[in-house]
Write an enzyme that holds these catalytic residues in place. Structure first.
Site, mmCIF file in Angstrom:
data_model
loop_
_atom_site.group_PDB
_atom_site.id
_atom_site.type_symbol
_atom_site.label_atom_id
_atom_site.label_comp_id
_atom_site.label_asym_id
_atom_site.label_seq_id
_atom_site.Cartn_x
_atom_site.Cartn_y
_atom_site.Cartn_z
ATOM 1 N N ARG B 255 2.868 27.420 -9.964
ATOM 2 C CA ARG B 255 3.618 26.252 -9.534
ATOM 3 C C ARG B 255 4.677 25.916 -10.586
ATOM 4 N NH1 ARG B 255 1.997 27.187 -5.177
ATOM 5 N NH2 ARG B 255 0.626 25.943 -3.839
ATOM 6 N N HIS B 303 9.823 32.097 -4.248
ATOM 7 C CA HIS B 303 8.430 31.778 -3.891
ATOM 8 C C HIS B 303 7.921 32.705 -2.789
ATOM 9 C CE1 HIS B 303 5.251 28.358 -4.030
ATOM 10 N NE2 HIS B 303 4.697 29.557 -3.883
#
Lengths: 346, 343
Positions: B255, B303
């Site tokens: 993250r 991502h």
């Protein structure tokens, strides 16, 4: 310099050799430690010229003198490039030349090799590094890294997903030492490997192997295509428009052998039209790649500057291992590993 | 229950990318893989317009609440948490199709007796391949070479093989463990940092967080693979990056907020780190004017390292079914979220 009762091995290197290719005394000492049985049989001396012979503006007078002086006593020469003419005169004792490259097209045609002199090349020295680079290249293509690199240059968040590479198919054009290192990498990743080679004898890590006549058929059914051919008259530009057209829509492509084998414009066209999805090139028509080459800004292409297969720490160690592995055969006058076929040119 | 069948409801978001959307074919395939469950399960698929509840339409709510009156199990990512006990009286567990569940914390909305399941592990086949890709790329100086390519520069840097080099992994959970497994296959020395996990079969050693400075000193690569929690937010800042040697390469695959992006940018500009690959960011999508797009020796991937286009939903539903079967025989469920730790 010369020893009467030992094999005189001249190592030709240059002051401007890159670290990866540099023969240092440490590296020479290390191979003597690895092969104690040969330690007392050889007299190794290093001739260090100011620059490599192939570099412009080339050698100065002193470099020629150094070479002439060294080569006159040599039984064995280890080097990459040197004056080819009149070797039988300047090197009366020479019986074996080991070239520290796998591709030796810079020495073509091989008519200059004096009778009675065996030529060996460095194929296999690149193995572990090539395998690692190939594994990375396959994975980068599977993960659309060339496309993501292009997107990054455009500040573009190109979010899209891909699946795993395991179970895909790779065509490996040229199933020699380099091709085999790629096949090993592919097998480790769980791919199905198909080789194309003039010699279709089954070999490790290739699930299938076909002659060049089947190339287009194999290309049409492969997710990835690797070029691992030697550079010869037959292979020059052998991957062109027709071959790219034969490839599967969305295929990934990489070339780690020689730039001239691939038609660069055909590759650019295939990438620009989106027919193949991405490519990685480690080798080029001209190296260094000229500043104005269209390849620098071709979409979905990643350029690595001919560094993929050469291991900075281990390349010279592995080179010297090949030479020393061959020494017993040389002494016994038996056929050696990596002998170059003077007609085929590799 | 619906009739005499257990009701599993899958809630999609239409704004989501294809990879995260379950469809009829997925459910058909699931029953083909689990023929014995045909008369035990009723699986429905619903869909809202967006992930964000604030953007749900009246119809979205109506459809969702309709399904939830009978749902025993919910598979989804985003849904109204208020009054869940009332609108979904049969609901026993919720299977999140993500590994991170921080988007729905704090967890005071969870009724007692209701279990949260996350998707950790489902990503592994894909993320394992991505991790091997990134390790290979960092080792082969690919971030530096892409910067050179952007500048039309022939930057002939040579590298050596990766075997024997040292990888430090921050967070040895599912993701970090898979990273360790791949690294071991590639012959690396692996050091894990984790406050909870004391040892791991694929790590040579696992140390606690207070040893970070010590283990960073010898790292060739740092991989950030910890979940985002109150404790891990900003855990890798300027000071911590400074503990790494200049040869080190960094990747973040968990993250964005765990890493101080500006500090990383500065280190890369100064040549105090050799390269980095970021798959996750403080803000996603990364804004067009972010300075990270041009940070030297940095590769940006949007991502995408963990989600398998073809297999993500099938593997997710396999986990749902595995847990359903666990429940049937009274075995504990897999991937229960510890709401006190937020992962």
């Amino acid at each position: 310099m010369k020893s009467q009762d030992k094999i005189n091995i001249m190592v030709l290197t240059a002051e401007d050799s890159l670290k990866v290719f540099r023969f240092t005394q440490d590296r020479i000492d290390a191979v003597l430690e690895r092969f104690p049985e040969h330690k007392d049989k050889v007299n190794i001396y290093t001739v260090r010229t100011s620059t490599s012979f192939e570099n412009t503006p080339g050698w100065n007078t002193n470099d020629y003198e150094l070479f002439k002086d060294g080569i006159k006593d040599a039984d064995v020469l280890i080097g990459y490039m040197f004056p080819l003419e009149d070797l039988s005169q300047t090197a009366p004792h020479l019986k074996w030349i080991h070239i520290i490259g796998a591709g030796i097209e810079h020495l073509h045609p091989l008519t200059w090799v004096p009778n009675g002199v065996t030529l060996t090349n460095n194929r296999g020295a690149h193995g572990p590094k090539t395998c690692e680079y190939a594994m990375m290249a396959l994975l980068m293509l599977a993960n659309n890294m060339p496309r993501l690199g292009t997107a990054q240059h455009r500040n573009f968040w190109d979010g899209h997903f891909v699946s795993v590479i395991k179970g895909s198919r790779v065509a490996i054009i040229g199933a020699g030492k380099q091709g085999s290192a790629v096949a090993l990498a592919a097998k480790r990743l769980g791919l199905f490997t198909i080789g194309i080679d003039i010699d279709v004898t089954p070999r490790a890590d290739f699930d299938e192997i076909y002659e060049p006549g089947k190339l287009h058929e194999v290309l049409s059914d492969s997710d990835y295509v690797a070029v691992t051919l030697p550079m010869t008259q037959e292979t020059e530009r052998s991957i062109g428009k027709m071959e790219f057209a034969a490839m599967k829509q969305g295929a990934g492509f990489f070339n780690i052998s020689r730039g001239k084998i691939v038609d660069t414009l055909a590759l650019i066209e295939s990438l620009s039209s989106g027919h193949i999805s991405g490519a990685i090139l480690d080798v080029f028509d001209a190296e260094p790649l000229p500043k104005d080459s269209p390849l620098w800004s071709t979409p979905n292409l990643i350029i690595t500057p001919h560094m993929g297969c050469d291991d900075e720490e281990n390349y010279i160690h592995r080179t010297l291992d090949i030479v020393f592995d061959n020494l017993s055969k040389f002494i016994a006058k038996a056929p050696m590993q990596n002998e170059v076929d003077k007609h085929k040119g590799y | 229950m619906r009739g005499n069948k257990t009701h599993i409801h899958i809630e999609n978001s239409r704004s989501s990318v294809e990879v995260f959307k379950a469809n009829k074919k997925h459910v058909e395939d699931l029953f083909a893989r689990n023929a014995d469950l045909a008369d035990k399960l009723d699986i429905t698929i619903g869909s809202s317009n967006y992930d964000e509840i604030e953007r749900w339409s009246k119809e979205d709510f109506k459809e969702y609440y309709g399904y939830m009156t009978t749902a025993d199990i919910l598979v989804g990512y985003s849904f109204p948490t208020a009054d869940i006990e009332t609108y979904a009286p049969n609901l026993r567990w919720i299977h999140f199709i993500s590994s991170g569940v921080e988007h729905i914390s704090p967890f005071n909305w969870v009724p007692s007796g209701m279990t949260l399941i996350n998707n950790r592990g489902v990503h592994l086949p894909k993320s394992g391949e991505s991790f091997a890709t990134f390790l290979g790329m960092l080792n082969s100086a690919i971030p530096r070479l892409l910067t050179a390519q952007r500048n039309h520069k022939w930057d002939r840097v040579f590298t050596t093989i990766i075997a024997g080099k040292t990888l430090v992994i921050l967070g040895v959970g599912h993701q970090g463990g898979e990273m360790a497994r791949k690294a071991k296959e590639m012959g690396l020395q692996v050091i894990g940092i984790d406050p909870y996990c004391k040892e791991h079969p694929c790590c040579d050693v696992v140390v606690t967080t207070d040893k970070m400075q010590e283990v960073f000193a010898d790292a060739d690569f740092l991989a950030i693979a910890a979940p985002l929690t109150k404790e891990t937010k900003g855990i890798i800042g300027k000071e911590q990056l400074g503990w790494l040697p200049a040869k080190a390469g960094v990747m973040n695959v968990s993250r964005g907020p765990l890493l101080d992006e500006i500090a990383l940018h500065e280190k890369l500009c100064a040549g105090e780190l050799s390269g980095a690959i970021l798959d996750v960011f403080e803000t996603e999508p990364l804004q067009e004017d972010s300075l990270l797009w041009r940070t030297p020796n940095l590769i940006i991937t949007p991502h995408v390292s963990s989600d398998d286009l073809v297999n993500y939903i099938p593997l997710t539903l396999d986990l749902t079914i595995e847990n359903y079967r666990n429940e049937l025989v009274g075995k504990p469920l897999k991937n229960i979220v510890d709401t006190s730790r937020e992962f």
